[in-house]
Design an enzyme around this catalytic site. Structure first.
Site, PDB file in Angstrom:
ATOM      1  N   HIS A   1      22.405 -32.295  36.785  1.00 35.38           N
ATOM      2  CA  HIS A   1      22.661 -31.882  38.160  1.00 35.38           C
ATOM      3  C   HIS A   1      21.624 -32.445  39.133  1.00 35.38           C
ATOM      4  CE1 HIS A   1      24.467 -29.262  41.145  1.00 35.38           C
ATOM      5  NE2 HIS A   1      23.322 -28.644  41.386  1.00 35.38           N
ATOM      6  N   PHE A   2      20.355 -32.208  38.845  1.00 34.94           N
ATOM      7  CA  PHE A   2      19.283 -32.666  39.734  1.00 34.94           C
ATOM      8  C   PHE A   2      18.788 -34.036  39.277  1.00 34.94           C
ATOM      9  CE2 PHE A   2      18.933 -28.050  40.728  1.00 34.94           C
ATOM     10  CZ  PHE A   2      19.082 -28.155  42.100  1.00 34.94           C
TER      11      PHE A   2
END
Length: 298
Positions: free
Chosen positions: A274-275
């Protein structure tokens, strides 16, 4: 704070500032030449402009970089949710106001997670101001709302207190750490400062209700997807897509539909979660600098 640019030789000063927007203190990070092309960095949940701390110095030799914290996130004020509208429409209006105060009349946007609907709503308000898009795990298509969203969709449909409280599991330390580590091959590259800082801010009194309000309001973004897509087709902004393919929240299925409306977009599917900036900065920053140099400095 002084950091170094992408060559590692020229110091870059990052300024940490606050502006009053709609009666709220809105924090933002700013770096780079005042007359440089503007790059607006729009963060996701549950983080803040902190997610861009390492990217900003790598852009700021030529670009004016602005990274705000939305109210309820980071170092911006977090008014009581009964007295302040926590919505994506409100966030877009507030970012618009901030950019006006800062004299930023056009900007390329890095949109990630919550930053996508904030940025795309801003684009609908001022399509002529958008000089480019960098899309990192930021959704604008129904195809990108997979299994993670099913319990949230139940909450959208009912609006019930019972379904609201089910979402509180997403506000725990385990959930925050999961967002940073799931799908990452080498977790040793992810600083635990990320989830500990985010969680400390999530745990502030009253913040649970702020975040639950936003989970519910996210439903208002989905009906706007056709308008976002029409913006892509009409304006054809230069677009770079850098997407963590292992993201459970915004999976890879949300990346490829962009090409239907932006066939000239450059797309890079990265082996991360995600990041993506946390472990793929060394790949994303060169791609961004090359893209921005070709599109904003031509």
């Amino acid at each position: 704070m002084t950091q170094f640019n992408k060559t590692g030789s020229v110091p870059v000063t990052v300024h940490y500032r606050t502006a009053t927007v709609d009666g709220v203190n809105m924090f933002y990070r700013e770096a780079g030449p005042k007359d440089g092309p503007v790059v607006l960095l729009l963060h996701g949940f549950p983080t803040s402009s902190h997610m861009f701390r390492n990217l900003i110095p790598l852009l700021a030799d030529r670009y004016r970089v602005i990274a705000p914290d939305y109210p309820g996130f980071g170092y911006s004020d977090a008014p009581d949710h009964t007295k302040f509208a926590y919505s994506f429409a409100h966030y877009a209006d507030m970012v618009d106001d901030l950019m006006g105060q800062l004299g930023a009349k056009s900007y390329a946007m890095y949109v990630m997670d919550y930053g996508a609907p904030v940025g795309y709503r801003l684009a609908l308000k001022h399509p002529e101001r958008v000089t480019g898009l960098i899309v990192q795990n930021g959704n604008a298509y129904e195809e990108g709302l997979k299994a993670f969203w099913d319990p949230i969709k139940t909450y959208w449909a009912s609006g019930s207190e019972k379904d609201r409280q089910v979402q509180a599991a997403l506000l725990t330390l385990d959930a925050t750490k999961f967002q940073y580590t799931d799908g990452v091959k080498d977790i040793s590259r992810i600083s635990p400062d990320n989830w500990l800082q985010d969680q400390a801010l999530l745990d502030r009194p009253g913040n649970n209700d702020i975040q639950l309000d936003l989970f519910y309001d996210y439903r208002t973004n989905v009906p706007l997807y056709p308008q976002f897509q029409q913006f892509f087709r009409d304006r054809k902004p230069p677009t770079l897509i850098v997407w963590g393919k292992n993201d459970f929240i915004f999976p890879e299925e949300g990346a490829h539909p962009y090409l239907k409306d932006l066939p000239d977009a450059e797309i890079h599917i990265l082996d991360t979660g995600h990041f993506a900036l946390e472990d793929k900065l060394d790949e994303i920053a060169p791609l961004m600098n090359d893209f921005l140099d070709r599109t904003l400095l031509k």
